[in-house]
Design a protein around this motif. Structure first.
Motif, mmCIF file in Angstrom:
data_model
loop_
_atom_site.group_PDB
_atom_site.id
_atom_site.type_symbol
_atom_site.label_atom_id
_atom_site.label_comp_id
_atom_site.label_asym_id
_atom_site.label_seq_id
_atom_site.Cartn_x
_atom_site.Cartn_y
_atom_site.Cartn_z
ATOM 1 N N ALA A 15 0.830 -1.141 -0.022
ATOM 2 C CA ALA A 15 0.079 -0.032 0.049
ATOM 3 C C ALA A 15 0.828 1.150 -0.061
ATOM 4 N N ALA A 16 1.837 1.098 0.768
ATOM 5 C CA ALA A 16 2.817 2.316 0.923
ATOM 6 C C ALA A 16 3.521 2.656 -0.614
ATOM 7 N N ALA A 17 3.862 1.627 -1.243
ATOM 8 C CA ALA A 17 4.405 2.034 -2.731
ATOM 9 C C ALA A 17 3.275 2.384 -3.660
ATOM 10 N N ALA A 18 1.992 2.077 -3.386
ATOM 11 C CA ALA A 18 1.206 2.628 -4.361
ATOM 12 C C ALA A 18 0.864 4.174 -3.826
ATOM 13 N N ALA A 24 4.001 10.657 -6.276
ATOM 14 C CA ALA A 24 5.147 11.203 -7.192
ATOM 15 C C ALA A 24 4.477 11.963 -8.378
ATOM 16 N N SER A 25 3.320 11.586 -8.860
ATOM 17 C CA SER A 25 2.822 12.330 -9.965
ATOM 18 C C SER A 25 2.194 13.801 -9.465
ATOM 19 N N ARG A 26 2.333 13.969 -8.308
ATOM 20 C CA ARG A 26 1.888 15.216 -7.867
ATOM 21 C C ARG A 26 3.253 16.333 -7.334
ATOM 22 N N VAL A 27 4.605 15.568 -7.613
ATOM 23 C CA VAL A 27 5.550 16.371 -7.157
ATOM 24 C C VAL A 27 6.015 17.566 -8.256
ATOM 25 N N GLY A 28 5.971 18.721 -7.898
ATOM 26 C CA GLY A 28 6.164 19.840 -8.902
ATOM 27 C C GLY A 28 7.806 20.387 -8.762
ATOM 28 N N GLU A 29 8.126 20.292 -9.982
ATOM 29 C CA GLU A 29 9.690 20.941 -10.426
ATOM 30 C C GLU A 29 9.684 22.375 -9.663
ATOM 31 N N GLY A 30 8.768 23.119 -10.002
ATOM 32 C CA GLY A 30 8.699 24.555 -9.668
ATOM 33 C C GLY A 30 9.577 25.371 -10.409
ATOM 34 N N ARG A 125 13.704 13.216 -5.401
ATOM 35 C CA ARG A 125 13.213 12.357 -6.846
ATOM 36 C C ARG A 125 14.138 10.976 -7.175
ATOM 37 N N ALA A 126 15.340 11.001 -6.668
ATOM 38 C CA ALA A 126 16.154 9.962 -6.964
ATOM 39 C C ALA A 126 15.849 8.695 -5.823
ATOM 40 N N HIS A 127 14.757 8.046 -6.389
ATOM 41 C CA HIS A 127 14.293 7.230 -5.502
ATOM 42 C C HIS A 127 13.510 6.060 -6.487
ATOM 43 N N PRO A 128 13.550 4.799 -6.168
ATOM 44 C CA PRO A 128 12.969 3.886 -6.996
ATOM 45 C C PRO A 128 11.565 4.196 -7.541
ATOM 46 N N ARG A 129 10.609 4.825 -6.827
ATOM 47 C CA ARG A 129 9.377 5.342 -7.392
ATOM 48 C C ARG A 129 9.158 6.776 -7.277
ATOM 49 N N ARG A 130 10.521 7.234 -7.339
ATOM 50 C CA ARG A 130 10.511 8.922 -7.573
ATOM 51 C C ARG A 130 9.811 9.578 -6.271
ATOM 52 N N LEU A 131 9.821 9.014 -5.158
ATOM 53 C CA LEU A 131 8.903 9.641 -4.042
ATOM 54 C C LEU A 131 9.973 9.486 -2.663
#
Length: 236
Positions: A15-18, A24-30, A125-131
């Motif tokens: 569930a945590a991975a989900a 991750a899709s909500r992370v903004g680079e700004g 972002r340098a994470h297996p699932r980008r979070l």
DNA sequence: GCGACAG
DNA sequence: ATCTTGTCGC
């Protein structure tokens, strides 16, 4: 400062991975962060805790956090906050935020100063699932957040890193740019910088370097580390 | 199955 | 990360 409640923290790995993939899709680079007066940094430490009477094997582990806000111009301390909580997760690579973020966020919640930028000990972002934890905390804080880790979790360094302070090399996974390997001091191992939230990678590199004029790790991170270590020793 | 693996 | 003393080197 206000903390966004993103989700519950008592989840299993699946569930945590989900949750991580969704967040991750909500992370903004700004946009580039051109000006910053204050920086905050957090550090977390664990205290094993004594075994409760009559209950062999089960002990209460505590997770402690310290957050510090500094003025970038002279690294003067503006505010310090601490928090402690019972551990909800063990350390599982890839799920660090589920162990450490709740306590860190409690310390951030107590801040009366809202920092211009936040530095987190770990990847964004340098994470297996980008979070990574920096992105996770950034989403909760809604303030520009940078991940600055001491070792690699995901991806690989492309090319070779120069020996001088300020040298950098791309951190990539496949064709995807996920961070930068940055040497903050000559003759010392580099740090791994990545976007946490609401900042671009170039700005993240710039502010990490600005915050680390003398030692490998940024001054705010060094101070937070000393504070949480002291806190843990005092903690009963 | 094997190796890697933030703090 | 944490358990731990001294030691080598700038």
């Amino acid at each position: 400062m206000k903390i966004r409640q993103l989700h519950r923290w008592d989840l299993d790995c699946r569930a945590a991975a989900a949750v991580q993939r969704e967040l991750a899709s909500r992370v903004g680079e700004g946009p580039p962060l051109a000006r910053a007066e204050t920086v905050a940094a957090a550090d977390v430490s664990a205290r094993p805790g004594r075994a409760p009477p009559g209950r062999a094997g089960r002990r209460q582990e505590w997770i402690l956090a310290a957050v510090v806000v500094l003025r970038l111009a002279d690294f003067s301390v503006l505010e310090v906050r601490k928090a402690a909580r019972r551990a909800g997760w063990p350390y599982v690579p890839g799920f660090l935020s589920f162990r450490e973020a709740p306590v860190a966020l409690e310390a951030f919640r107590q801040l009366r100063t809202v920092p211009d930028v936040v530095l987190i000990d770990g990847h964004g972002r340098a994470h297996p699932r980008r979070l990574g934890i920096a992105s996770h905390i950034g989403l909760a804080l809604q303030v520009p957040t940078i991940g600055c880790a001491k070792s690699l979790l995901a991806g690989e360094v492309r090319g070779r890193l120069g020996p001088a302070r300020g040298s950098r090399a791309p951190l990539v996974e496949g064709s995807e740019r996920i961070g930068t390997v940055l040497r903050t001091r000559a003759g010392v191992r580099p740090v791994y910088v990545s976007v946490g939230h609401l900042i671009d990678l170039a700005s993240a590199e710039r502010w990490v370097l600005a915050a680390a004029p003398r030692f490998r790790l940024p001054e705010p991170a060094r101070l937070a580390h000393r504070l949480v270590t002291q806190f843990r020793r005092e903690f009963s």
